[in-house]
Design a protein around this motif. Sequence first.
Motif, mmCIF file in Angstrom:
data_model
loop_
_atom_site.group_PDB
_atom_site.id
_atom_site.type_symbol
_atom_site.label_atom_id
_atom_site.label_comp_id
_atom_site.label_asym_id
_atom_site.label_seq_id
_atom_site.Cartn_x
_atom_site.Cartn_y
_atom_site.Cartn_z
ATOM 1 N N ALA A 1 -33.359 19.453 10.551
ATOM 2 C CA ALA A 1 -33.059 20.236 11.754
ATOM 3 C C ALA A 1 -33.533 19.516 13.014
ATOM 4 O O ALA A 1 -32.823 19.464 14.019
ATOM 5 C CB ALA A 1 -33.704 21.616 11.646
ATOM 6 N N LEU B 1 -31.321 16.387 13.592
ATOM 7 C CA LEU B 1 -29.984 16.770 14.024
ATOM 8 C C LEU B 1 -29.958 17.062 15.523
ATOM 9 O O LEU B 1 -29.101 16.557 16.259
ATOM 10 C CB LEU B 1 -29.516 18.002 13.245
ATOM 11 N N TYR C 1 -21.554 16.226 8.925
ATOM 12 C CA TYR C 1 -21.069 17.544 9.328
ATOM 13 C C TYR C 1 -19.609 17.726 8.940
ATOM 14 O O TYR C 1 -19.228 18.755 8.361
ATOM 15 C CB TYR C 1 -21.247 17.724 10.839
ATOM 16 N N ASN D 1 -26.547 25.763 9.681
ATOM 17 C CA ASN D 1 -27.320 24.934 10.602
ATOM 18 C C ASN D 1 -28.170 25.794 11.539
ATOM 19 O O ASN D 1 -29.320 25.465 11.835
ATOM 20 C CB ASN D 1 -26.389 24.040 11.427
ATOM 21 N N GLU E 1 -31.250 27.077 9.763
ATOM 22 C CA GLU E 1 -32.295 26.057 9.628
ATOM 23 C C GLU E 1 -33.117 25.974 10.909
ATOM 24 O O GLU E 1 -34.354 25.941 10.869
ATOM 25 C CB GLU E 1 -31.673 24.699 9.291
ATOM 26 N N THR E 2 -32.441 25.952 12.053
ATOM 27 C CA THR E 2 -33.145 25.869 13.331
ATOM 28 C C THR E 2 -33.964 27.127 13.594
ATOM 29 O O THR E 2 -35.121 27.058 14.035
ATOM 30 C CB THR E 2 -32.139 25.650 14.475
#
Length: 202
Positions: free
Chosen positions: A107, A110, A128, A166, A169-170
Amino acid sequence: MSNPRPYATLLAKGEERRQRILTVAQRLLTRNGWRSITLGQIAREAGVSPAGLLHHFESKEQLLHAVLDARDAYDEASRDMPGDIIERIEGRAERFRQAPDLVSMFAVLLIENLSPDAPLHERFLNRYRSAVDIVAEGIREGQRAGKYGTDLDPAVKAVEIIAFLNGMETSWLLDPSIPLTEVFQGYARSLARELAPSSGDS
């Protein structure tokens, strides 16, 4: 006849040192990001000399790719899990708990590599797109089997699903107290309703 054991022992020690460097790099990358750490810092934390680190990783960029290789290997190992897309999403929370360092590191990297001139941008972009393609194909398989409705675009829905993963995750990195199981189960139920065949598909 020469004894091969000293050579084997040397190889084992080299691999152990390499794994220690990767583990330290994952931790420091999660904490500080790639811009704020140096190979010297990683070497010190790992208990190796700078020359010893460079023996395994010739540059910072090579080390960055190596830690991402570890994340990719983890994903590959779980790609063949049984179940359809909905079942896999429902069980995704457990993967967060099994490998929190890999999730956190991914994370952070990214977000740091969103800019096209960032060193890992191309790799993240390709990853991605590959993830979107895999999810879209899973939806198409379900449509062909009659499990999912045909009135939605698999490619568009796949973008939404990857965005959810995604984003989780963040969010989890920001607030580890998030009830992961409940959130993933709720999203999986919502997704199941959206993907279910309509009366016009029969």
